[in-house]
Design an enzyme around this catalytic site. Sequence first.
Site, mmCIF file in Angstrom:
data_model
loop_
_atom_site.group_PDB
_atom_site.id
_atom_site.type_symbol
_atom_site.label_atom_id
_atom_site.label_comp_id
_atom_site.label_asym_id
_atom_site.label_seq_id
_atom_site.Cartn_x
_atom_site.Cartn_y
_atom_site.Cartn_z
ATOM 1 N N LYS A 151 1.839 2.129 88.952
ATOM 2 C CA LYS A 151 2.534 1.184 90.194
ATOM 3 C C LYS A 151 1.875 0.281 90.475
ATOM 4 O O LYS A 151 2.232 -0.745 90.585
ATOM 5 C CB LYS A 151 3.772 2.072 90.733
ATOM 6 C CG LYS A 151 4.284 1.707 91.878
ATOM 7 C CD LYS A 151 4.982 0.611 92.073
ATOM 8 C CE LYS A 151 5.064 0.028 93.617
ATOM 9 N NZ LYS A 151 4.466 0.491 94.644
ATOM 10 N N HIS A 205 6.348 10.260 92.898
ATOM 11 C CA HIS A 205 4.574 11.005 93.834
ATOM 12 C C HIS A 205 5.157 12.614 92.573
ATOM 13 O O HIS A 205 4.789 12.617 91.884
ATOM 14 C CB HIS A 205 5.260 11.106 94.870
ATOM 15 C CG HIS A 205 5.174 9.677 95.576
ATOM 16 N ND1 HIS A 205 6.426 9.465 96.397
ATOM 17 C CD2 HIS A 205 3.990 9.136 95.782
ATOM 18 C CE1 HIS A 205 5.979 8.504 97.512
ATOM 19 N NE2 HIS A 205 4.054 8.105 96.693
ATOM 20 N N SER A 247 9.622 3.201 95.592
ATOM 21 C CA SER A 247 8.760 3.131 96.683
ATOM 22 C C SER A 247 8.746 2.994 97.627
ATOM 23 O O SER A 247 10.310 3.173 98.330
ATOM 24 C CB SER A 247 8.562 1.308 96.835
ATOM 25 O OG SER A 247 7.879 1.031 97.563
HETATM 26 P P1 AMP Z 1 1.817 5.846 98.094
HETATM 27 O O1 AMP Z 1 1.767 7.623 98.575
HETATM 28 O O2 AMP Z 1 2.277 5.284 98.435
HETATM 29 O O3 AMP Z 1 0.000 5.860 98.181
HETATM 30 O O4 AMP Z 1 1.420 6.634 96.492
HETATM 31 C C1 AMP Z 1 0.185 7.405 95.502
HETATM 32 C C2 AMP Z 1 0.586 7.797 94.158
HETATM 33 O O5 AMP Z 1 1.995 7.795 93.957
HETATM 34 C C3 AMP Z 1 -0.159 6.855 93.441
HETATM 35 O O6 AMP Z 1 -0.959 6.809 92.777
HETATM 36 C C4 AMP Z 1 0.385 5.645 93.702
HETATM 37 O O7 AMP Z 1 0.574 4.688 92.397
HETATM 38 C C5 AMP Z 1 2.280 6.563 93.080
HETATM 39 N N1 AMP Z 1 3.331 5.946 92.614
HETATM 40 C C6 AMP Z 1 3.455 5.220 94.222
HETATM 41 N N2 AMP Z 1 5.312 5.278 93.375
HETATM 42 C C7 AMP Z 1 5.013 4.754 92.098
HETATM 43 C C8 AMP Z 1 6.151 4.682 91.234
HETATM 44 N N3 AMP Z 1 7.247 4.717 91.373
HETATM 45 N N4 AMP Z 1 5.992 5.064 89.931
HETATM 46 C C9 AMP Z 1 4.626 6.294 89.568
HETATM 47 N N5 AMP Z 1 3.598 6.493 90.364
HETATM 48 C C10 AMP Z 1 4.242 5.827 91.841
#
Ligand code: AMP
Length: 286
Positions: free
Chosen positions: A149, A35, A185
């Site tokens: 991702k 993030h 993640s």
């Molecule tokens: P989330 O909180 O899981 O909804 O993710 C929020 C944003 O962070 C989304 O655009 C995801 O694709 C991105 N994101 C989550 N994990 C990663 C990662 N390991 N590398 C790059 N971006 C990520």
Amino acid sequence: MEVLQSKQDLRNWIRDRRGRERTLVPTMGALHRGHTSLIDLARETTPENDIVATIFVNPTQFGPNEDFDSYPRQLEDDLALCETHGASAVFTPAAGEMYEKDASISIHESALSHRLCGASRPGHFDGVCTVVAKLFLLTQPSTALFGEKDFQQLAVLRRLVRDLDFPIEIIPGPTVRDADGLAMSSRNAYLSEEERAHAPIIFAALSRVARGIAEGRLESPLEAVAELTREIESAPPARIDYLEIVDSITLEALTDFKNTTPRLLAAVFFGQTRLIDNVGLPALNA
Ligand code: AMP
């Protein structure tokens, strides 16, 4: 850095900073380096803009048997990270602030969403499209960043912007990984010690097979998926949800590699935890 909890506070903040453009970084919190890399990329790609990060565990993108209630929540730590990485504001509404109890309109994407992650998570991408459209309308950014991702999500949100005419540039951020290759993640925290030890097989297998395709050793998607399957099944706790090689724009499964830009996508259960990852290949000719 401003912390904004209501739509009205967000609107007032935007009004007070009249004339400035904004870059949006939507998240569900439990922030890690994946993030924060998006906030860093926002600073690098749009240095003139205000950066608005959002932290919102969106109920409409979770299925009835999914982990909405147990999804990790750690707002204080998240706010500190946003501040350190240079966010101008964080919008962190309660669920009741985002959705009326009798909300009756949502966005349905009908071409890219039903397969892959959408097949095991029905309704998930409609929830994602609806919340992201609301965040676009509330924050009115000129740019928004999303991680590669979640590759299917990225493709669906590009479609959202295209088909609903949002005047927003989408910038993808590369996947950030732990030292052993596992894509970062928030759900990695659910893995047992044994599961965590085997989980890097996903990226290792995707990378090896991608190399095999690029070098011409694996000549067809069928052959490549078979090798991916063998490699991932060699990890005892792994249970494959899907392994596919798709066109990187349409997400249609490829039948051959001629004149394609393939993307290798994987979703694999380790115990109850479903991990996703993907690897791209440069355009392949003839
Ligand atoms: P989330 O909180 O899981 O909804 O993710 C929020 C944003 O962070 C989304 O655009 C995801 O694709 C991105 N994101 C989550 N994990 C990663 C990662 N390991 N590398 C790059 N971006 C990520």
